[in-house]
Design a protein around this motif. Structure first.
Motif, PDB file in Angstrom:
ATOM      1  N   SER A   1      -7.216  78.988   1.156  1.00 25.26           N
ATOM      2  CA  SER A   1      -6.849  77.586   0.995  1.00 25.26           C
ATOM      3  C   SER A   1      -7.245  77.151  -0.419  1.00 25.26           C
ATOM      4  CB  SER A   1      -7.571  76.704   2.015  1.00 25.26           C
ATOM      5  OG  SER A   1      -7.160  76.994   3.331  1.00 25.26           O
ATOM      6  N   ILE A   2      -6.308  76.531  -1.138  1.00 28.99           N
ATOM      7  CA  ILE A   2      -6.580  76.015  -2.479  1.00 28.99           C
ATOM      8  C   ILE A   2      -6.751  74.510  -2.388  1.00 28.99           C
ATOM      9  CG2 ILE A   2      -5.722  75.789  -4.834  1.00 28.99           C
ATOM     10  CD1 ILE A   2      -4.110  78.347  -4.392  1.00 28.99           C
ATOM     11  N   LEU A   3      -7.921  74.030  -2.800  1.00 29.10           N
ATOM     12  CA  LEU A   3      -8.235  72.610  -2.714  1.00 29.10           C
ATOM     13  C   LEU A   3      -7.929  71.958  -4.059  1.00 29.10           C
ATOM     14  CD1 LEU A   3     -11.665  72.866  -0.844  1.00 29.10           C
ATOM     15  CD2 LEU A   3      -9.336  73.012   0.086  1.00 29.10           C
ATOM     16  N   PHE A   4      -6.836  71.207  -4.129  1.00 31.34           N
ATOM     17  CA  PHE A   4      -6.480  70.509  -5.355  1.00 31.34           C
ATOM     18  C   PHE A   4      -7.478  69.378  -5.604  1.00 31.34           C
ATOM     19  CE2 PHE A   4      -1.876  71.568  -6.435  1.00 31.34           C
ATOM     20  CZ  PHE A   4      -1.877  72.763  -5.745  1.00 31.34           C
TER      21      PHE A   4
ATOM     22  N   ASP B   1     -12.081  82.672   6.633  1.00 30.45           N
ATOM     23  CA  ASP B   1     -11.607  81.488   5.938  1.00 30.45           C
ATOM     24  C   ASP B   1     -12.102  81.577   4.500  1.00 30.45           C
ATOM     25  OD1 ASP B   1     -12.481  78.492   5.005  1.00 30.45           O
ATOM     26  OD2 ASP B   1     -10.630  78.444   6.151  1.00 30.45           O
ATOM     27  N   ILE B   2     -11.199  81.411   3.548  1.00 29.65           N
ATOM     28  CA  ILE B   2     -11.546  81.452   2.128  1.00 29.65           C
ATOM     29  C   ILE B   2     -11.028  80.172   1.486  1.00 29.65           C
ATOM     30  CG2 ILE B   2     -11.257  82.672  -0.066  1.00 29.65           C
ATOM     31  CD1 ILE B   2     -10.670  85.213   1.604  1.00 29.65           C
TER      32      ILE B   2
ATOM     33  N   GLY C   1     -16.296  81.687   1.134  1.00 27.40           N
ATOM     34  CA  GLY C   1     -15.621  82.238   2.300  1.00 27.40           C
ATOM     35  C   GLY C   1     -16.582  82.602   3.404  1.00 27.40           C
ATOM     36  N   THR C   2     -16.064  82.602   4.636  1.00 27.71           N
ATOM     37  CA  THR C   2     -16.831  82.997   5.816  1.00 27.71           C
ATOM     38  C   THR C   2     -15.977  83.906   6.673  1.00 27.71           C
ATOM     39  OG1 THR C   2     -18.079  80.916   5.838  1.00 27.71           O
ATOM     40  CG2 THR C   2     -18.024  82.187   7.885  1.00 27.71           C
ATOM     41  N   LEU C   3     -16.544  85.003   7.122  1.00 36.56           N
ATOM     42  CA  LEU C   3     -15.905  85.904   8.080  1.00 36.56           C
ATOM     43  C   LEU C   3     -16.710  85.880   9.366  1.00 36.56           C
ATOM     44  CD1 LEU C   3     -14.480  89.461   7.583  1.00 36.56           C
ATOM     45  CD2 LEU C   3     -16.256  89.093   9.306  1.00 36.56           C
ATOM     46  N   LEU C   4     -16.017  85.783  10.512  1.00 41.51           N
ATOM     47  CA  LEU C   4     -16.653  85.763  11.825  1.00 41.51           C
ATOM     48  C   LEU C   4     -16.102  86.900  12.674  1.00 41.51           C
ATOM     49  CD1 LEU C   4     -16.324  81.924  12.534  1.00 41.51           C
ATOM     50  CD2 LEU C   4     -18.331  83.115  11.618  1.00 41.51           C
ATOM     51  N   ALA C   5     -16.994  87.611  13.342  1.00 41.00           N
ATOM     52  CA  ALA C   5     -16.587  88.669  14.274  1.00 41.00           C
ATOM     53  C   ALA C   5     -17.392  88.486  15.553  1.00 41.00           C
ATOM     54  CB  ALA C   5     -16.845  90.054  13.677  1.00 41.00           C
ATOM     55  N   ALA C   6     -16.689  88.277  16.671  1.00 41.45           N
ATOM     56  CA  ALA C   6     -17.368  87.928  17.917  1.00 41.45           C
ATOM     57  C   ALA C   6     -16.795  88.703  19.086  1.00 41.45           C
ATOM     58  CB  ALA C   6     -17.251  86.422  18.189  1.00 41.45           C
ATOM     59  N   GLY C   7     -17.627  88.868  20.117  1.00 40.89           N
ATOM     60  CA  GLY C   7     -17.190  89.482  21.359  1.00 40.89           C
ATOM     61  C   GLY C   7     -17.782  90.844  21.619  1.00 40.89           C
ATOM     62  N   LYS C   8     -18.222  91.521  20.557  1.00 35.42           N
ATOM     63  CA  LYS C   8     -18.851  92.820  20.728  1.00 35.42           C
ATOM     64  C   LYS C   8     -19.868  93.020  19.620  1.00 35.42           C
ATOM     65  CE  LYS C   8     -18.038  97.795  21.142  1.00 35.42           C
ATOM     66  NZ  LYS C   8     -17.023  98.878  21.105  1.00 35.42           N
ATOM     67  N   LYS C   9     -21.048  93.461  19.974  1.00 37.23           N
ATOM     68  CA  LYS C   9     -22.082  93.670  18.981  1.00 37.23           C
ATOM     69  C   LYS C   9     -21.712  94.825  18.071  1.00 37.23           C
ATOM     70  CE  LYS C   9     -27.048  94.350  18.364  1.00 37.23           C
ATOM     71  NZ  LYS C   9     -28.370  94.505  19.039  1.00 37.23           N
TER      72      LYS C   9
ATOM     73  N   ALA D   1     -12.780  87.957  -3.298  1.00 36.42           N
ATOM     74  CA  ALA D   1     -13.197  87.493  -1.972  1.00 36.42           C
ATOM     75  C   ALA D   1     -12.332  88.125  -0.889  1.00 36.42           C
ATOM     76  CB  ALA D   1     -13.119  85.967  -1.903  1.00 36.42           C
ATOM     77  N   ARG D   2     -11.010  88.137  -1.112  1.00 34.26           N
ATOM     78  CA  ARG D   2     -10.113  88.751  -0.135  1.00 34.26           C
ATOM     79  C   ARG D   2     -10.433  90.233   0.034  1.00 34.26           C
ATOM     80  NH1 ARG D   2      -5.547  85.887  -2.664  1.00 34.26           N
ATOM     81  NH2 ARG D   2      -5.056  87.872  -3.673  1.00 34.26           N
TER      82      ARG D   2
END
Length: 279
Positions: free
Chosen positions: A118-121, A144-145, A202-210, A251-252
């Motif tokens: 997302s680019i924030l003008f 999300d970046i 940026g934030t990366l989330l991984a859930a559901g399995k350790k 970041a990507r």
């Protein structure tokens, strides 16, 4: 002097439901209202994973626009969802633009929500929310970046407000809830306790399995672009990776490298980047 036409805000809604039939994940239902659409389902990995590209034809999000996305994965289905390019949050005359993404992932289903940045003008006013509801045995990976300003155009992020909210629930119980506020020109953007003057976060989330200890170690050992900062935390039920830097491509690449390591561990599949990322 000719008066400028006032363009009314967009209200767009897209609801997608995925199901598993005989080993094939299919886009079983699609409801669309306004300027949101998807390309035809793609299967670069074979039948088990349905790749979907979300399209927003206006190309940007202006003050007062409202975008609602609902993603439902039935038991055993697997969808990878991305976008063809950056989301542009334009300068606003005062109204706030909103985007809400709600995800429901049933048992043994996998959702990979991997949009581009997302680019924030300068002068934007926006609010973005992500809610993920997981049943026992479901898996979610998403990132999300955000880019503050437009460095290539010499535009700083000096005004405006962009608010973010993320929540992940497992069996109805919240396992992660966090908010962030990016306010143009505020000292916190340059504070050592804040964003330290970096333009890209940026934030990366991984859930559901350790995630296994070996995979976690490998993720933490990934190289960063010179000057960038990152950290990875394994919490009960969810892994969180953070990134601060000045180059969105870096970041990507960093998050894609984490995803490449996580995918075999969490789902037993090698990573297959969407073709749209290479165009």
């Amino acid at each position: 002097m000719t008066a400028r036409a006032i363009i009314p805000p967009w209200h767009a809604r897209l609801a997608l439901s995925y199901a598993a039939h005989d080993g094939r994940s299919v886009l079983a239902r699609r409801e669309q209202y306004g300027p949101l659409a998807v390309q035809k389902p793609l299967y670069p990995e074979g039948d088990s994973v349905c790749h979907t590209v979300l399209l927003h034809p206006p190309g940007g999000i202006a003050g007062g626009d409202q975008i609602d996305i609902a993603l439902t994965l039935e038991a055993g289905s697997h969808a990878l969802i991305t976008t063809p390019g950056a989301a542009k949050w334009y300068r606003s005359l005062g109204a706030t633009a909103t985007q809400q993404v709600k995800c429901s992932v049933a048992a043994n289903a996998v959702l990979e929500y991997l949009p581009q940045e997302s680019i924030l003008f300068d002068g934007c006013r926006g609010s973005s929310a992500l809610e993920v509801q997981l049943d026992e045995g479901a898996t979610f990976v998403g990132w999300d970046i955000s880019v503050m300003g437009r460095p290539a155009s010499g535009e700083d992020y000096l005004n405006g407000v962009f608010q973010q909210r993320s929540e992940i629930l497992l069996n109805g119980q919240s396992i992660l809830f966090e908010t962030a506020r990016l306010a143009g020109g505020e000292a916190f953007l340059h504070s050592p306790a804040g964003y330290r003057g970096f333009r890209v976060t940026g934030t990366l989330l991984a859930a559901g399995k350790k995630v296994s200890a070996d995979t976690l170690t490998a993720c933490r050992a990934l190289a960063l672009q010179a000057g960038a900062l990152a950290g990875i935390t394994q919490m009960p039920g969810v892994l969180v990776a953070r990134y601060l830097g000045n180059e969105v491509e870096a970041a990507r690449a960093y998050f894609a490298n984490i995803w490449t390591l996580l995918r075999p561990d969490m789902r037993g599949l090698n990573a297959q980047p969407p073709r749209i990322w290479s165009t």
